[in-house]
Design an enzyme around this catalytic site. Structure first.
Site, PDB file in Angstrom:
ATOM      1  N   ALA A 134       0.714  -1.474  -0.036  1.00 15.68           N
ATOM      2  CA  ALA A 134      -0.066   0.043  -0.133  1.00 15.68           C
ATOM      3  C   ALA A 134       0.838   1.411  -0.143  1.00 15.68           C
ATOM      4  O   ALA A 134       1.978   1.262   0.493  1.00 15.68           O
ATOM      5  CB  ALA A 134      -0.974   0.048   1.253  1.00 15.68           C
TER       6      ALA A 134
ATOM      7  N   GLU B 233      -1.184  -9.725  -0.898  1.00 16.50           N
ATOM      8  CA  GLU B 233      -2.536 -10.148  -0.751  1.00 16.50           C
ATOM      9  C   GLU B 233      -3.345 -10.127  -1.989  1.00 16.50           C
ATOM     10  O   GLU B 233      -4.109 -10.926  -2.136  1.00 16.50           O
ATOM     11  CB  GLU B 233      -3.173  -9.048   0.162  1.00 16.50           C
ATOM     12  CG  GLU B 233      -2.813  -9.092   1.473  1.00 16.50           C
ATOM     13  CD  GLU B 233      -3.589  -8.091   2.700  1.00 16.50           C
ATOM     14  OE1 GLU B 233      -4.077  -8.312   3.419  1.00 16.50           O
ATOM     15  OE2 GLU B 233      -3.486  -6.868   2.279  1.00 16.50           O
TER      16      GLU B 233
ATOM     17  N   GLY C 232      -0.106  -5.339   0.760  1.00 13.27           N
ATOM     18  CA  GLY C 232      -1.477  -5.635  -0.034  1.00 13.27           C
ATOM     19  C   GLY C 232      -0.854  -6.092  -1.471  1.00 13.27           C
ATOM     20  O   GLY C 232      -1.875  -6.693  -2.045  1.00 13.27           O
TER      21      GLY C 232
END
Length: 270
Positions: free
Chosen positions: A76, A124, A121
């Site tokens: 992120a 993910e 992220g």
């Protein structure tokens, strides 16, 4: 293989993503090089793009990769997060979660072509894909613990479902990066290839998947992904229903007939 840029053909404007349709596959690139950091606008575009690709009957498989050779997505954008209140960050993480769930529900298989760093992220995001191919230079990690937080878009849950709880805890608790070969050893990725061959390998897989019968592929993905979230009896009931849906198609008749006649099947998507 002909290549058609369909950025203008899909019903949306892309600023942080690129989408190129090549025959029956869509190649989606995170377009914030060199590190392709994730932000809320990118997730908004990705969510809407999933809707577009779901509706596009021409697309049978999807590849997601990052622009450049340094990162798939290095996590992120921390600068975007620093000033946010807790309630604001929770609301934004709900958008990330909804996007990943939309990817899991997409009726078409998604391949992550991991070309470099996949952190936080970014890691993910790969877990929301069905298959993962990475370059020899790729590295994976969940560094959130070192920032005083934890993964907030499915990392603690999807990771343990993919590689098992023991290996997942090691990655999550220490927050350290692992190299491509280690990722392969623990089952985080399906294949490791040289960087210059990465997209070609992903396209070959997408091409093979595009030749599979549409309904059977859709039912297969639904049975696996949804079944993993429920108890075994419910999962078996779901599998049986999905089997029935696939069995009722003309493609099933063609597949079985081709098997008996010892020829390649010609699936029509019906």
């Amino acid at each position: 293989m002909t290549t058609t840029n369909r950025n203008e053909g899909i019903d949306m404007k892309l600023d942080l993503l690129e989408c190129v349709i090549e025959d029956q596959m869509a190649v989606v690139s995170l377009n914030r090089p060199p590190y392709n950091p994730l932000n809320w606008k990118l997730f908004g575009e990705l969510s809407q793009l999933m809707d577009e690709l779901e509706a596009d009957r021409e697309v049978k498989a999807v590849i997601i990769t990052g622009k450049g050779d340094r990162a798939f997505a290095a996590g992120a954008d921390i600068r975007d997060m620093m000033g946010l209140k807790t309630m604001d960050i929770l609301a934004n993480n709900e958008k990330c979660r909804a996007t990943f769930e939309k990817m899991e529900r997409l009726s078409k298989p998604i391949i992550a072509a991991v070309n470099g760093l996949a952190l936080g992220g970014g890691a993910e995001l790969t877990l929301a894909c069905d298959l993962r191919i990475c370059s020899e230079t790729a590295k994976f990690g969940f560094p959130e613990i070192n920032l005083g937080i934890i993964p907030g878009a499915g990392g603690t849950q999807r990771l343990q479902r993919v590689i098992g709880q023991t290996a997942a805890k090691e990655l999550l608790y220490f927050g350290e990066m692992i190299a491509a070969e280690r990722a392969y050893e623990i089952g985080l990725v399906n294949k490791v290839v040289p960087l210059e061959e990465l997209l070609d390998h992903a396209k070959k897989w997408a091409e093979k998947l595009s030749e599979k019968p549409i309904m059977a592929m859709r039912m297969m993905k639904m049975s696996v992904n949804t079944g993993a979230k429920v108890d075994l009896d419910s999962a078996l009931d779901l599998e049986l229903a999905c089997f029935g849906n696939a069995y009722a198609t003309a493609d099933r008749e063609e597949g079985m007939q081709a098997f008996v006649e010892k020829r390649k099947p010609h699936f029509q998507g019906v």
